[in-house]
Design an enzyme around this catalytic site. Sequence first.
Site, PDB file in Angstrom:
ATOM      1  N   LYS A  48      15.360   8.342  10.215  1.00 32.05           N
ATOM      2  CA  LYS A  48      15.825   8.259   8.790  1.00 32.05           C
ATOM      3  C   LYS A  48      16.771   9.051   8.803  1.00 32.05           C
ATOM      4  O   LYS A  48      17.207   9.425   7.570  1.00 32.05           O
ATOM      5  CB  LYS A  48      14.167   9.554   8.129  1.00 32.05           C
ATOM      6  N   ILE A  89       3.217  13.572   2.959  1.00 35.36           N
ATOM      7  CA  ILE A  89       2.449  12.590   1.497  1.00 35.36           C
ATOM      8  C   ILE A  89       1.108  12.074   1.668  1.00 35.36           C
ATOM      9  O   ILE A  89       1.131  11.264   3.176  1.00 35.36           O
ATOM     10  CB  ILE A  89       3.549  11.636   0.476  1.00 35.36           C
ATOM     11  N   ARG A 144       0.760  -1.000  -0.235  1.00 36.47           N
ATOM     12  CA  ARG A 144       0.188  -0.038   0.064  1.00 36.47           C
ATOM     13  C   ARG A 144       1.169   1.254   0.053  1.00 36.47           C
ATOM     14  O   ARG A 144       2.035   0.859   0.546  1.00 36.47           O
ATOM     15  CB  ARG A 144      -0.755  -0.277   1.184  1.00 36.47           C
ATOM     16  N   TYR A 175      11.605   8.495  15.157  1.00 32.13           N
ATOM     17  CA  TYR A 175      11.750   8.780  13.419  1.00 32.13           C
ATOM     18  C   TYR A 175      12.463   9.048  12.544  1.00 32.13           C
ATOM     19  O   TYR A 175      13.289   9.232  11.679  1.00 32.13           O
ATOM     20  CB  TYR A 175      10.231   8.976  13.257  1.00 32.13           C
ATOM     21  N   ASP A 229       9.180  -9.968   8.095  1.00 31.31           N
ATOM     22  CA  ASP A 229       8.996  -8.589   9.159  1.00 31.31           C
ATOM     23  C   ASP A 229      10.613  -8.305   8.855  1.00 31.31           C
ATOM     24  O   ASP A 229      11.902  -8.462   9.121  1.00 31.31           O
ATOM     25  CB  ASP A 229       8.784  -9.162  10.570  1.00 31.31           C
TER      26      ASP A 229
HETATM   27  P1  NDP Z   1       1.875   3.198   4.872  1.00 30.37           P
HETATM   28  O1  NDP Z   1       1.676   2.530   6.456  1.00 30.37           O
HETATM   29  O2  NDP Z   1       0.842   3.551   4.092  1.00 30.37           O
HETATM   30  O3  NDP Z   1       2.949   1.784   4.015  1.00 30.37           O
HETATM   31  C1  NDP Z   1       3.525   1.262   5.352  1.00 30.37           C
HETATM   32  C2  NDP Z   1       4.710   0.013   4.406  1.00 30.37           C
HETATM   33  O4  NDP Z   1       5.448  -0.331   5.033  1.00 30.37           O
HETATM   34  C3  NDP Z   1       3.267  -0.944   5.042  1.00 30.37           C
HETATM   35  O5  NDP Z   1       2.783  -1.822   3.675  1.00 30.37           O
HETATM   36  C4  NDP Z   1       3.453  -1.437   5.974  1.00 30.37           C
HETATM   37  O6  NDP Z   1       3.058  -3.195   6.293  1.00 30.37           O
HETATM   38  C5  NDP Z   1       4.942  -1.528   5.435  1.00 30.37           C
HETATM   39  N1  NDP Z   1       5.631  -2.376   7.098  1.00 30.37           N
HETATM   40  C6  NDP Z   1       5.578  -1.839   8.280  1.00 30.37           C
HETATM   41  N2  NDP Z   1       6.760  -2.373   8.711  1.00 30.37           N
HETATM   42  C7  NDP Z   1       7.253  -3.274   8.335  1.00 30.37           C
HETATM   43  C8  NDP Z   1       7.964  -4.497   8.691  1.00 30.37           C
HETATM   44  N3  NDP Z   1       7.798  -4.491   9.887  1.00 30.37           N
HETATM   45  N4  NDP Z   1       8.420  -5.313   7.418  1.00 30.37           N
HETATM   46  C9  NDP Z   1       7.581  -4.985   6.367  1.00 30.37           C
HETATM   47  N5  NDP Z   1       6.430  -3.891   6.578  1.00 30.37           N
HETATM   48  C10 NDP Z   1       6.236  -3.320   7.499  1.00 30.37           C
HETATM   49  O7  NDP Z   1       3.105   4.267   4.391  1.00 30.37           O
HETATM   50  P2  NDP Z   1       4.235   5.517   3.747  1.00 30.37           P
HETATM   51  O8  NDP Z   1       3.721   4.654   2.172  1.00 30.37           O
HETATM   52  O9  NDP Z   1       3.251   6.573   3.583  1.00 30.37           O
HETATM   53  O10 NDP Z   1       5.101   5.011   3.884  1.00 30.37           O
HETATM   54  C11 NDP Z   1       6.295   4.137   3.079  1.00 30.37           C
HETATM   55  C12 NDP Z   1       7.675   5.014   3.469  1.00 30.37           C
HETATM   56  O11 NDP Z   1       7.926   6.656   3.150  1.00 30.37           O
HETATM   57  C13 NDP Z   1       7.954   4.578   4.974  1.00 30.37           C
HETATM   58  O12 NDP Z   1       9.435   4.409   4.721  1.00 30.37           O
HETATM   59  C14 NDP Z   1       7.632   6.447   5.702  1.00 30.37           C
HETATM   60  O13 NDP Z   1       8.373   6.747   6.454  1.00 30.37           O
HETATM   61  C15 NDP Z   1       8.207   7.049   4.365  1.00 30.37           C
HETATM   62  N6  NDP Z   1       7.997   8.080   4.316  1.00 30.37           N
HETATM   63  C16 NDP Z   1       6.336   8.722   4.348  1.00 30.37           C
HETATM   64  C17 NDP Z   1       6.014   9.569   4.044  1.00 30.37           C
HETATM   65  C18 NDP Z   1       3.807  10.294   3.726  1.00 30.37           C
HETATM   66  O14 NDP Z   1       4.574  11.178   4.216  1.00 30.37           O
HETATM   67  N7  NDP Z   1       3.588   9.150   3.851  1.00 30.37           N
HETATM   68  C19 NDP Z   1       6.754  11.112   4.889  1.00 30.37           C
HETATM   69  C20 NDP Z   1       8.055  10.704   4.355  1.00 30.37           C
HETATM   70  C21 NDP Z   1       8.677   9.617   4.801  1.00 30.37           C
HETATM   71  P3  NDP Z   1       1.616  -3.352   7.017  1.00 30.37           P
HETATM   72  O15 NDP Z   1       0.602  -2.894   6.324  1.00 30.37           O
HETATM   73  O16 NDP Z   1       2.336  -5.035   6.907  1.00 30.37           O
HETATM   74  O17 NDP Z   1       2.143  -2.505   8.251  1.00 30.37           O
END
Ligand code: NDP
Length: 243
Positions: A155, A184, A11, A151, A59
């Site tokens: 990062k 985002i 996602r 966080y 994970d």
């Molecule tokens: P989401 O929360 O929508 O998605 C995060 C994804 O990471 C999910 O698919 C989740 O899977 C997966 N995930 C979390 N923990 C683990 C784990 N331990 N092992 C495997 N998968 C894991 O977040 P975003 O799409 O917004 O974020 C994506 C990246 O972008 C992240 O690194 C975030 O920090 C970074 N980011 C996002 C920003 C924003 O504004 N959205 C801004 C700056 C950076 P599951 O559903 O199974 O938990």
Amino acid sequence: MSVALITGGTRGIGKEIALKLSREGFNIAINYRRESDELKCLKEEIENSNVKCLFVQGDVSSFEDCERFVKKTVDELGQIDVLVNNAGITRDMLLMRMKKDDFEQVIDTNLVGTFNVTKNVISYMMKARKGNIVNISSVVGISGNAGQTNYSASKAGIIGFTKSLAKEVASRNIRVNAVAPGFIETSMTDVLKDEVKEEISKNIPLKRMGKAEDVANVVKFLVSEESSYITGQVINVDGGMLM
Ligand code: NDP
């Protein structure tokens, strides 16, 4: 056919990157942690681009899980040309109230997770004498943000990791870059109240929150030949928030 492995790709930003790279002709391996109904639809959407789509559970904070799903990717798709370390979580809280567990979980997923996956992938890339790694950092890893010591530290750590690894592996034709998104629209930022989102947008020079596709476009560029002279860099995708 080249293969891209994207962590946390079911996602948000990861999903958009997976779709974008599938349209570029990459066979796609998507790491996911939790089962969801969306996996089947996503597989169909990716396979519409006439590429393979493999889901690998694990994970990222577990080294053993990463070892297993990286091996599965290579066994089933033959290689890994591109790695996108995207999986990430937040546990926001002022430091005064933050529990040790909240700090550790974020570091273990975001930073140690990036190490765990990269460590398992890099030997394949070294052997192939080519590869491309993109780590998803955040602008708060550069600027800091109240309520996000855990966080921001994770990062910022990813940026140091990216630059150090870029220096280690450049001679093997492996490039390592980071993307630092601002705000985002994904489930990560959905938790913010509408008033907060409006306030944030007002303060962004381009006057809007970013879309997952804005980040995916930059990842697409970084894994393409068009960026072949770029390594060890951090590219902000933030509507001008940080300049
Ligand atoms: P989401 O929360 O929508 O998605 C995060 C994804 O990471 C999910 O698919 C989740 O899977 C997966 N995930 C979390 N923990 C683990 C784990 N331990 N092992 C495997 N998968 C894991 O977040 P975003 O799409 O917004 O974020 C994506 C990246 O972008 C992240 O690194 C975030 O920090 C970074 N980011 C996002 C920003 C924003 O504004 N959205 C801004 C700056 C950076 P599951 O559903 O199974 O938990």
